[in-house]
Design a protein around this motif. Structure first.
Motif, PDB file in Angstrom:
ATOM      1  N   GLY A   7       0.787  -1.222   0.000  1.00 20.91           N
ATOM      2  CA  GLY A   7       0.000   0.000   0.000  1.00 20.91           C
ATOM      3  C   GLY A   7       0.820   1.273   0.000  1.00 20.91           C
ATOM      4  O   GLY A   7       0.268   2.372  -0.051  1.00 20.91           O
ATOM      5  N   ARG A  18      -3.213   4.171   2.677  1.00 26.65           N
ATOM      6  CA  ARG A  18      -3.607   3.099   3.586  1.00 26.65           C
ATOM      7  C   ARG A  18      -2.725   1.897   3.341  1.00 26.65           C
ATOM      8  O   ARG A  18      -2.691   1.357   2.225  1.00 26.65           O
ATOM      9  CB  ARG A  18      -5.077   2.713   3.404  1.00 26.65           C
ATOM     10  CG  ARG A  18      -5.542   1.753   4.506  1.00 26.65           C
ATOM     11  CD  ARG A  18      -7.001   1.399   4.409  1.00 26.65           C
ATOM     12  NE  ARG A  18      -7.254   0.358   3.428  1.00 26.65           N
ATOM     13  CZ  ARG A  18      -8.297  -0.466   3.466  1.00 26.65           C
ATOM     14  NH1 ARG A  18      -9.166  -0.385   4.460  1.00 26.65           N
ATOM     15  NH2 ARG A  18      -8.473  -1.358   2.521  1.00 26.65           N
ATOM     16  N   SER A  20      -1.603  -2.043   4.234  1.00 23.84           N
ATOM     17  CA  SER A  20      -2.213  -3.296   4.663  1.00 23.84           C
ATOM     18  C   SER A  20      -1.130  -4.275   5.091  1.00 23.84           C
ATOM     19  O   SER A  20      -0.037  -4.275   4.529  1.00 23.84           O
ATOM     20  CB  SER A  20      -3.013  -3.915   3.508  1.00 23.84           C
ATOM     21  OG  SER A  20      -4.045  -3.070   3.095  1.00 23.84           O
ATOM     22  N   CYS A  21      -1.458  -5.099   6.054  1.00 25.43           N
ATOM     23  CA  CYS A  21      -0.531  -6.125   6.530  1.00 25.43           C
ATOM     24  C   CYS A  21      -1.322  -7.414   6.681  1.00 25.43           C
ATOM     25  O   CYS A  21      -2.091  -7.576   7.633  1.00 25.43           O
ATOM     26  CB  CYS A  21       0.097  -5.711   7.849  1.00 25.43           C
ATOM     27  SG  CYS A  21       1.138  -6.987   8.601  1.00 25.43           S
ATOM     28  N   ALA A  22      -1.107  -8.317   5.744  1.00 26.33           N
ATOM     29  CA  ALA A  22      -1.805  -9.588   5.768  1.00 26.33           C
ATOM     30  C   ALA A  22      -0.871 -10.678   6.279  1.00 26.33           C
ATOM     31  O   ALA A  22       0.311 -10.709   5.929  1.00 26.33           O
ATOM     32  CB  ALA A  22      -2.291  -9.937   4.367  1.00 26.33           C
ATOM     33  N   ARG A  71      -8.167  -3.397  12.221  1.00 27.34           N
ATOM     34  CA  ARG A  71      -7.997  -4.806  11.888  1.00 27.34           C
ATOM     35  C   ARG A  71      -9.239  -5.357  11.217  1.00 27.34           C
ATOM     36  O   ARG A  71     -10.359  -4.853  11.427  1.00 27.34           O
ATOM     37  CB  ARG A  71      -7.726  -5.614  13.156  1.00 27.34           C
ATOM     38  CG  ARG A  71      -8.879  -5.519  14.170  1.00 27.34           C
ATOM     39  CD  ARG A  71      -8.606  -6.311  15.410  1.00 27.34           C
ATOM     40  NE  ARG A  71      -9.664  -6.114  16.409  1.00 27.34           N
ATOM     41  CZ  ARG A  71      -9.777  -6.799  17.529  1.00 27.34           C
ATOM     42  NH1 ARG A  71      -8.892  -7.745  17.800  1.00 27.34           N
ATOM     43  NH2 ARG A  71     -10.765  -6.556  18.381  1.00 27.34           N
ATOM     44  N   ASP A  72      -9.035  -6.378  10.427  1.00 24.90           N
ATOM     45  CA  ASP A  72     -10.120  -7.153   9.845  1.00 24.90           C
ATOM     46  C   ASP A  72      -9.861  -8.599  10.247  1.00 24.90           C
ATOM     47  O   ASP A  72      -8.978  -9.253   9.681  1.00 24.90           O
ATOM     48  CB  ASP A  72     -10.136  -6.993   8.314  1.00 24.90           C
ATOM     49  CG  ASP A  72     -11.317  -7.702   7.685  1.00 24.90           C
ATOM     50  OD1 ASP A  72     -11.698  -8.793   8.168  1.00 24.90           O
ATOM     51  OD2 ASP A  72     -11.835  -7.179   6.689  1.00 24.90           O
ATOM     52  N   LYS A  75     -10.181 -11.339   7.473  1.00 24.53           N
ATOM     53  CA  LYS A  75      -9.092 -11.362   6.506  1.00 24.53           C
ATOM     54  C   LYS A  75      -7.721 -11.522   7.165  1.00 24.53           C
ATOM     55  O   LYS A  75      -6.716 -11.612   6.463  1.00 24.53           O
ATOM     56  CB  LYS A  75      -9.102 -10.079   5.676  1.00 24.53           C
ATOM     57  CG  LYS A  75     -10.341  -9.908   4.814  1.00 24.53           C
ATOM     58  CD  LYS A  75     -10.263  -8.632   3.984  1.00 24.53           C
ATOM     59  CE  LYS A  75     -11.473  -8.485   3.095  1.00 24.53           C
ATOM     60  NZ  LYS A  75     -11.424  -7.240   2.282  1.00 24.53           N
ATOM     61  N   THR A  77      -5.997  -9.346   8.605  1.00 22.54           N
ATOM     62  CA  THR A  77      -5.250  -8.222   8.050  1.00 22.54           C
ATOM     63  C   THR A  77      -5.360  -7.016   8.974  1.00 22.54           C
ATOM     64  O   THR A  77      -6.413  -6.765   9.559  1.00 22.54           O
ATOM     65  CB  THR A  77      -5.780  -7.850   6.653  1.00 22.54           C
ATOM     66  OG1 THR A  77      -5.589  -8.972   5.783  1.00 22.54           O
ATOM     67  CG2 THR A  77      -5.050  -6.646   6.077  1.00 22.54           C
ATOM     68  N   TYR A  79      -4.570  -2.803   9.119  1.00 18.88           N
ATOM     69  CA  TYR A  79      -4.409  -1.650   8.245  1.00 18.88           C
ATOM     70  C   TYR A  79      -3.798  -0.476   9.016  1.00 18.88           C
ATOM     71  O   TYR A  79      -3.938  -0.377  10.234  1.00 18.88           O
ATOM     72  CB  TYR A  79      -5.765  -1.224   7.680  1.00 18.88           C
ATOM     73  CG  TYR A  79      -6.474  -2.316   6.930  1.00 18.88           C
ATOM     74  CD1 TYR A  79      -7.438  -3.093   7.560  1.00 18.88           C
ATOM     75  CD2 TYR A  79      -6.173  -2.577   5.599  1.00 18.88           C
ATOM     76  CE1 TYR A  79      -8.097  -4.108   6.889  1.00 18.88           C
ATOM     77  CE2 TYR A  79      -6.819  -3.591   4.912  1.00 18.88           C
ATOM     78  CZ  TYR A  79      -7.779  -4.350   5.566  1.00 18.88           C
ATOM     79  OH  TYR A  79      -8.417  -5.365   4.894  1.00 18.88           O
ATOM     80  N   GLN A  81      -4.155   3.482   8.337  1.00 15.18           N
ATOM     81  CA  GLN A  81      -4.623   4.627   7.574  1.00 15.18           C
ATOM     82  C   GLN A  81      -3.778   5.830   7.958  1.00 15.18           C
ATOM     83  O   GLN A  81      -3.730   6.207   9.135  1.00 15.18           O
ATOM     84  CB  GLN A  81      -6.097   4.899   7.887  1.00 15.18           C
ATOM     85  CG  GLN A  81      -6.668   6.118   7.182  1.00 15.18           C
ATOM     86  CD  GLN A  81      -6.746   5.951   5.683  1.00 15.18           C
ATOM     87  OE1 GLN A  81      -7.120   4.881   5.190  1.00 15.18           O
ATOM     88  NE2 GLN A  81      -6.373   6.988   4.941  1.00 15.18           N
ATOM     89  N   CYS A  95       5.417  -4.286   9.161  1.00 14.81           N
ATOM     90  CA  CYS A  95       4.488  -4.774  10.173  1.00 14.81           C
ATOM     91  C   CYS A  95       5.102  -6.012  10.825  1.00 14.81           C
ATOM     92  O   CYS A  95       5.945  -6.684  10.227  1.00 14.81           O
ATOM     93  CB  CYS A  95       3.117  -5.079   9.599  1.00 14.81           C
ATOM     94  SG  CYS A  95       3.084  -6.345   8.331  1.00 14.81           S
TER      95      CYS A  95
END
Length: 117
Positions: A7, A18, A20-22, A71-72, A75, A77, A79, A81, A95
């Protein structure tokens, strides 16, 4: 466990990004996840963190009010922002998994954020 941060990009001051860290899998030893950054010639510094229990978040003073970590769970994941970006936010952002007393581990490959004035 592998973490994938993405991102990043090149933006002008005042813009937003934004990140993302998956994570490739869930870890039982994880109590949360965090974002760090390293600017050229500087040491890596903490940016933001989130704990799974209660969703508590915490930030470095330099980003409070501008960055938001979230967080999600579905997923797996996290984030970051980033609003009102400043040139001093320029860095490689990483991350990592928070393993509590053990500290942060499983550092992923970073994503470059460049903010021009």
């Amino acid at each position: 466990v592998q973490l994938q941060a993405c991102g990043g990009g090149w933006v002008q001051a005042g813009s937003s990004l934004r990140l993302s860290c998956a994570a490739s899998e869930r870890t039982f030893s994880s109590v949360g996840r965090g974002w760090f950054r390293q600017a050229p010639g500087k040491e890596r510094e903490f940016v933001a963190g989130i704990l799974w229990s209660g969703g508590r978040t915490y930030y470095a003073d330099s980003v409070k009010g501008r960055f938001t970590i979230s967080r999600d769970n579905v997923k797996n994941t996290v984030y970051l922002q980033m609003n009102s970006l400043k040139p001093e936010d320029t860095a490689i952002y990483y991350c990592a998994i928070n393993r509590g007393a053990v500290g942060y581990a499983y550092w992923g490959q970073g994503t470059q954020v460049t903010v021009s004035s």
